[in-house]
Scaffold this motif. Structure first.
Motif, PDB file in Angstrom:
ATOM      1  N   LEU A   1       3.788   6.117  -5.014  1.00 41.46           N
ATOM      2  CA  LEU A   1       4.905   6.512  -5.875  1.00 41.46           C
ATOM      3  C   LEU A   1       4.550   6.442  -7.361  1.00 41.46           C
ATOM      4  N   PHE A   2       3.413   5.828  -7.679  1.00 39.46           N
ATOM      5  CA  PHE A   2       3.092   5.560  -9.075  1.00 39.46           C
ATOM      6  C   PHE A   2       2.095   6.543  -9.667  1.00 39.46           C
ATOM      7  N   SER A   3       2.212   6.698 -10.983  1.00 41.90           N
ATOM      8  CA  SER A   3       1.228   7.463 -11.752  1.00 41.90           C
ATOM      9  C   SER A   3       0.295   6.474 -12.433  1.00 41.90           C
TER      10      SER A   3
ATOM     11  N   GLN B   1       0.820  -1.212   0.000  1.00 36.12           N
ATOM     12  CA  GLN B   1       0.000   0.000   0.000  1.00 36.12           C
ATOM     13  C   GLN B   1       0.855   1.264   0.000  1.00 36.12           C
ATOM     14  N   GLU B   2       1.953   1.243   0.761  1.00 38.40           N
ATOM     15  CA  GLU B   2       2.801   2.439   0.861  1.00 38.40           C
ATOM     16  C   GLU B   2       3.566   2.698  -0.440  1.00 38.40           C
TER      17      GLU B   2
END
Length: 245
Positions: A141-143, A136-137
């Protein structure tokens, strides 16, 4: 050589075009051969041998191991009137990366921590691997969406430095190295072989994990512009000339 197939690694697509041609042909691979499944690799090599299609690659290891023709990575870079909207001046010290995860997440997180430690910005556009499950963390960081190449160039031009992360099996340049060359940007890379290329200059390229100087010293050093005669050797025009010869 009258017919050139660029990055056409699907045999059905290659056959569809190749069977209508009666002249010599060549295939330029834009990915290392080791990135393919063993089955796909076997049939591609078999098909090319059967039809006398010469295979060209930017990967030194593939050229040596499979007897392919070698030419350094190439880029069809935009002409001056096509990039008039770009700026060569970065707004602040900032590193830019854009790409699909492909197992690079941990390395990107490490680089991000290094940059945060010296108060250098990190513009990261990262796309998830479709078949991989993430914590989940990590998802923050992703688009969710890809960006256009025009947007990519705009963000790259506003950065001090581009980040290149070569995959473990690759023995050649990625297009990120050439984009930094043509945009006159600095480059952070994990490709230690890059020091052997004629466009290498210590002011412009920093090899992560193989430097005695600090990253901050590198980023604040003036960028050295590389002569156009050297840049020309990494263009599609130069590749075509080599193939014709």
């Amino acid at each position: 050589m009258n017919n050139l197939f660029f990055a056409m690694e699907d045999i059905l697509a290659l056959d569809n075009y190749a069977k209508t041609q009666n002249s010599a042909a060549a295939l330029w691979l834009w990915n290392p051969i080791s990135s393919m499944s063993s089955k796909r690799r076997f049939f591609l090599l078999w098909y090319c041998r059967l039809n006398s299609i010469k295979i060209w690659t930017f990967d030194k290891g593939d050229a040596s191991n499979f007897g392919f023709h070698y030419h350094p990575q190439v880029l069809r870079f935009l002409k001056q009137d096509e990039v008039s909207y770009l700026t060569t001046e970065s707004e602040s010290h900032r590193v830019f990366f854009s790409g699909v995860d492909k197992g690079r997440l941990a390395f990107l997180q490490h680089v991000k921590q290094q940059l945060m430690g010296i108060e250098v910005g990190f513009d990261c556009h990262l796309i998830k691997d479709k078949r991989k499950k993430y914590q989940q963390e990590e998802l923050a960081l992703f688009s969710e969406h890809y960006i256009s190449y025009e947007e990519y160039l705009r963000r790259a031009s506003r950065s001090t430095c581009l980040l290149e992360i070569s995959q473990g099996y690759q023995e050649g340049l990625t297009t990120r190295a050439l984009e930094s060359l043509f945009l006159n940007k600095k480059l952070l890379t994990n490709n230690k072989d890059i020091v052997h290329y004629d466009f290498y200059h210590e002011n412009n390229i920093y090899v992560l994990g193989h430097e005695k100087r600090t990253l901050l010293e590198f980023l604040y050093a003036p960028t050295t512009e590389i002569d156009n005669s050297i840049k020309q050797q990494y263009t599609i025009d130069h590749l075509l000339s080599a193939m014709i010869k």
